[in-house]
Design a protein around this motif. Sequence first.
Motif, PDB file in Angstrom:
ATOM      1  N   THR A 185       0.802  -1.013   0.082  1.00 32.44           N
ATOM      2  CA  THR A 185       0.212   0.122   0.031  1.00 32.44           C
ATOM      3  C   THR A 185       0.814   1.201   0.068  1.00 32.44           C
ATOM      4  N   HIS A 186       2.098   1.179   0.357  1.00 27.29           N
ATOM      5  CA  HIS A 186       2.971   2.339   0.377  1.00 27.29           C
ATOM      6  C   HIS A 186       3.855   2.397  -0.882  1.00 27.29           C
ATOM      7  N   VAL A 187       3.482   1.605  -2.028  1.00 20.78           N
ATOM      8  CA  VAL A 187       4.232   1.642  -3.122  1.00 20.78           C
ATOM      9  C   VAL A 187       3.654   2.804  -4.060  1.00 20.78           C
ATOM     10  N   ALA A 188       4.492   3.504  -4.915  1.00 20.52           N
ATOM     11  CA  ALA A 188       3.728   4.554  -5.780  1.00 20.52           C
ATOM     12  C   ALA A 188       2.943   4.006  -6.817  1.00 20.52           C
ATOM     13  N   PRO A 189       1.936   4.404  -7.554  1.00 17.44           N
ATOM     14  CA  PRO A 189       1.230   3.840  -8.528  1.00 17.44           C
ATOM     15  C   PRO A 189       2.094   3.415  -9.775  1.00 17.44           C
ATOM     16  N   THR A 190       2.785   4.269 -10.047  1.00 16.53           N
ATOM     17  CA  THR A 190       3.775   4.004 -11.160  1.00 16.53           C
ATOM     18  C   THR A 190       4.742   2.841 -11.129  1.00 16.53           C
ATOM     19  N   ASP A 191       4.940   2.388  -9.765  1.00 20.32           N
ATOM     20  CA  ASP A 191       5.943   1.536  -9.458  1.00 20.32           C
ATOM     21  C   ASP A 191       5.083   0.021  -9.107  1.00 20.32           C
ATOM     22  N   LEU A 192       3.807  -0.071  -9.090  1.00 16.93           N
ATOM     23  CA  LEU A 192       3.125  -1.238  -8.882  1.00 16.93           C
ATOM     24  C   LEU A 192       3.409  -2.364  -9.944  1.00 16.93           C
ATOM     25  N   TYR A 197      -0.700 -12.504  -6.977  1.00 16.28           N
ATOM     26  CA  TYR A 197      -1.356 -11.785  -5.616  1.00 16.28           C
ATOM     27  C   TYR A 197      -1.821 -10.470  -5.978  1.00 16.28           C
ATOM     28  N   ILE A 198      -0.947  -9.747  -6.634  1.00 14.22           N
ATOM     29  CA  ILE A 198      -1.517  -8.304  -6.758  1.00 14.22           C
ATOM     30  C   ILE A 198      -2.709  -8.315  -7.863  1.00 14.22           C
ATOM     31  N   LYS A 199      -2.655  -9.036  -8.764  1.00 14.37           N
ATOM     32  CA  LYS A 199      -3.854  -9.156  -9.836  1.00 14.37           C
ATOM     33  C   LYS A 199      -5.208  -9.346  -8.912  1.00 14.37           C
ATOM     34  N   HIS A 200      -4.978 -10.285  -7.963  1.00 17.95           N
ATOM     35  CA  HIS A 200      -6.483 -10.571  -7.204  1.00 17.95           C
ATOM     36  C   HIS A 200      -6.683  -9.922  -5.869  1.00 17.95           C
ATOM     37  N   ASP A 201      -5.644  -8.966  -5.574  1.00 13.84           N
ATOM     38  CA  ASP A 201      -5.990  -8.214  -4.352  1.00 13.84           C
ATOM     39  C   ASP A 201      -6.493  -6.874  -4.724  1.00 13.84           C
ATOM     40  N   GLY A 202      -7.962  -6.971  -4.891  1.00 13.80           N
ATOM     41  CA  GLY A 202      -8.805  -5.721  -5.277  1.00 13.80           C
ATOM     42  C   GLY A 202      -8.634  -4.558  -4.369  1.00 13.80           C
ATOM     43  N   LEU A 203      -8.646  -4.778  -3.031  1.00 19.21           N
ATOM     44  CA  LEU A 203      -8.538  -3.609  -2.112  1.00 19.21           C
ATOM     45  C   LEU A 203      -7.322  -3.101  -2.246  1.00 19.21           C
ATOM     46  N   LEU A 204      -6.286  -3.647  -2.531  1.00 17.60           N
ATOM     47  CA  LEU A 204      -4.926  -2.867  -2.802  1.00 17.60           C
ATOM     48  C   LEU A 204      -4.849  -1.852  -3.710  1.00 17.60           C
ATOM     49  N   PHE A 205      -5.609  -1.870  -4.931  1.00 17.89           N
ATOM     50  CA  PHE A 205      -5.728  -0.807  -5.861  1.00 17.89           C
ATOM     51  C   PHE A 205      -6.521   0.398  -5.146  1.00 17.89           C
ATOM     52  N   ILE A 234     -12.491   5.401   4.114  1.00 19.29           N
ATOM     53  CA  ILE A 234     -12.958   5.102   2.854  1.00 19.29           C
ATOM     54  C   ILE A 234     -14.226   4.238   2.550  1.00 19.29           C
ATOM     55  N   ALA A 235     -15.151   4.804   2.050  1.00 15.83           N
ATOM     56  CA  ALA A 235     -16.513   4.203   1.906  1.00 15.83           C
ATOM     57  C   ALA A 235     -16.716   3.019   0.849  1.00 15.83           C
ATOM     58  N   ASN A 236     -17.002   2.048   1.128  1.00 11.07           N
ATOM     59  CA  ASN A 236     -17.499   1.242   0.036  1.00 11.07           C
ATOM     60  C   ASN A 236     -18.234   1.797  -1.147  1.00 11.07           C
ATOM     61  N   ASN A 237     -17.446   1.376  -2.405  1.00 10.11           N
ATOM     62  CA  ASN A 237     -18.092   1.732  -3.584  1.00 10.11           C
ATOM     63  C   ASN A 237     -17.890   0.822  -4.651  1.00 10.11           C
ATOM     64  N   ALA A 238     -18.893  -0.215  -4.702  1.00 10.81           N
ATOM     65  CA  ALA A 238     -18.598  -1.299  -5.667  1.00 10.81           C
ATOM     66  C   ALA A 238     -18.759  -0.953  -7.038  1.00 10.81           C
ATOM     67  N   ASP A 239     -19.000   0.257  -7.424  1.00  7.01           N
ATOM     68  CA  ASP A 239     -19.288   0.713  -8.767  1.00  7.01           C
ATOM     69  C   ASP A 239     -18.097   1.115  -9.402  1.00  7.01           C
ATOM     70  N   VAL A 240     -16.962   1.441  -8.766  1.00  7.81           N
ATOM     71  CA  VAL A 240     -15.718   1.718  -9.130  1.00  7.81           C
ATOM     72  C   VAL A 240     -14.789   0.571  -9.573  1.00  7.81           C
ATOM     73  N   ASP A 241     -14.157   0.613 -10.455  1.00  9.74           N
ATOM     74  CA  ASP A 241     -13.022  -0.385 -10.771  1.00  9.74           C
ATOM     75  C   ASP A 241     -11.670   0.513 -10.370  1.00  9.74           C
ATOM     76  N   TRP A 242     -11.134  -0.094  -9.395  1.00 12.52           N
ATOM     77  CA  TRP A 242     -10.029   0.527  -8.830  1.00 12.52           C
ATOM     78  C   TRP A 242      -8.895   0.281  -9.490  1.00 12.52           C
ATOM     79  N   LYS A 243      -8.959  -0.902  -9.996  1.00 11.43           N
ATOM     80  CA  LYS A 243      -7.706  -1.386 -10.818  1.00 11.43           C
ATOM     81  C   LYS A 243      -7.677  -0.313 -12.143  1.00 11.43           C
ATOM     82  N   ALA A 244      -8.880  -0.260 -12.723  1.00  7.41           N
ATOM     83  CA  ALA A 244      -8.911   0.561 -14.120  1.00  7.41           C
ATOM     84  C   ALA A 244      -8.586   1.983 -13.761  1.00  7.41           C
TER      85      ALA A 244
END
Length: 538
Positions: free
Chosen positions: A18-25, A37-45, A73-83
């Motif tokens: 969670t401390h990694v910069a988005p560009t370094d993920l 692991y990263i691909k399936h950890d939706g909460l990480l994104f 952080i409120a739950n928001n199922a409509d947002v694709d955080w990975k995208a």
Amino acid sequence: MAKTILELPHEVLHSIFTHVAPTDLTSLRCCHALDNYIKHDGLLFKEIYASHFVSSLLLGGLMQDDEPSKDAIANNADVDWKAELRDLVRFQKMLSSSSYELKLQDLILITDRVQRLLKTASVDGCSLNIAFLHRLIRTQNNIGILCNSSLFEWATDITLTSSESHSQYDSYLDQSVDDASSTQDSTPGDGFSRIFASGESIRKSKDPERGGGAVRKAIHVPHPTRLQDQIRRLSARLHCLYGVPIQRLRIPGSNSSLHQRRPCSDINIDLHPFARSKVYDLRQHSEGTLWGPFVEDGSQKVDWEKTEAIMMILDYNIRVFTNKYVTHGSDLIPPWDRPFVGVTPYSLNLMPSEAVTERPPRLPIDLQDPYGVSGTWMRVVCFLDYRELFTFNFSEGQPEPGQLRPPIDTEEAIRFIIVKLQVTEIEKAGEKDGQALPVVHFKGSSYPALPPMDVNATSKIRGTVRLTPGGEVRWTTFSVFHGEEKWRSESIQLGGVQASRGVLGYWFDKDFDEYGPAGPTAFWKITNDPDHGVTGDL
């Protein structure tokens, strides 16, 4: 004890990543195990997004008055955080590219991402989204993408044509932004107008015409082909969203390291004469444009190049005046001093007046108004002397249809007007309006702020606010003298509903007289309190 990172519990891996910069993920996905692991950890994104951006997306899509917390952080199922994160990384890499042409080609995607970041930014005054945008523009020499409207192209062409041959101009059209950035000067500007241009930052002007105020500058970055209309419009829109108008363009001369074939010395182009010419060209006022900042086809789509010119000439005139007569912090100074600030919907976080703090049993009409109309506004109106306006538009030797009028240095008059507004009626949107919000009617009064004795600024006010079919907030006002309408204005609110940047447009004769007068206007809200006292008197 784990000997490798792969042996750590998933909870620990998650906490570390969670401390990694988005560009370094992407770099972490160096083996099958970590990639899986990263691909399936939706909460990480989502949490990485939250650590870099605090927005309405993280608040369930709702704007909140209180300062949002990155941990809440409120739950928001409509947002694709990975995208979302992937698109932001792509956007950042676009703006970090050294290829100026690549940025222009991707200007649609850049504009779309800028608008999304602004629309979802937090409105607590310290938005990470806005800081991210400003940082990209400031550090990556991206001011150039704000300077590609037809106004900048026209100013460059006419200046170079008068000082150099076209062959000399064409010879350096293929110069790259890498060369331009080699001349960078990192001298900062003052806090009132700090923007950073491609290769040159703001300096205090010693020009007495500007009263010692800061002049915005940008280095001209040539392009190998003529700009398409779409790129011009998108660039103008980005400039309006950026909101700190660029008032001077510098074309580097032979004392720089750009190219051997170029002008012998630097050419500095003041842009306000070109903006003034565009704003006061009465040919652009028609039934199709509603005499406002709209395109010609009657669709109510915003003409961003026209809006850009309005913003630039108002900013120039306001600063010339306020640098001479007004102290910093006055209500007369518009909220146009910080890049990207104030163009987020509902960023108008003003304290409510005492009249609506304690809600009565029945909801008052002011609280039913989605646009936040009621309160005290500051309005600025500029105009040419009518003889100058008439000569400019109707004297002999006028250009052919489709040709531009020449730039003009004619001094304009400026008036600051205090406007008190109150909602009177709310009705359902009409067939030609955007349907998401109702039409709000208002009335009020205006009186002069500066000059204090201007009788033409004292009038009754009435008007409406509505959405256009494209979702822009359209304001229509009428100035009423002795029971008779005299002046009308058509404007749009930059940033959308209750955006604090304010409203830009045109004022004109209420009978749409083709001979004028007409001119630019803007107004911004000071407070919800209609009895607020205005600061900044002479």
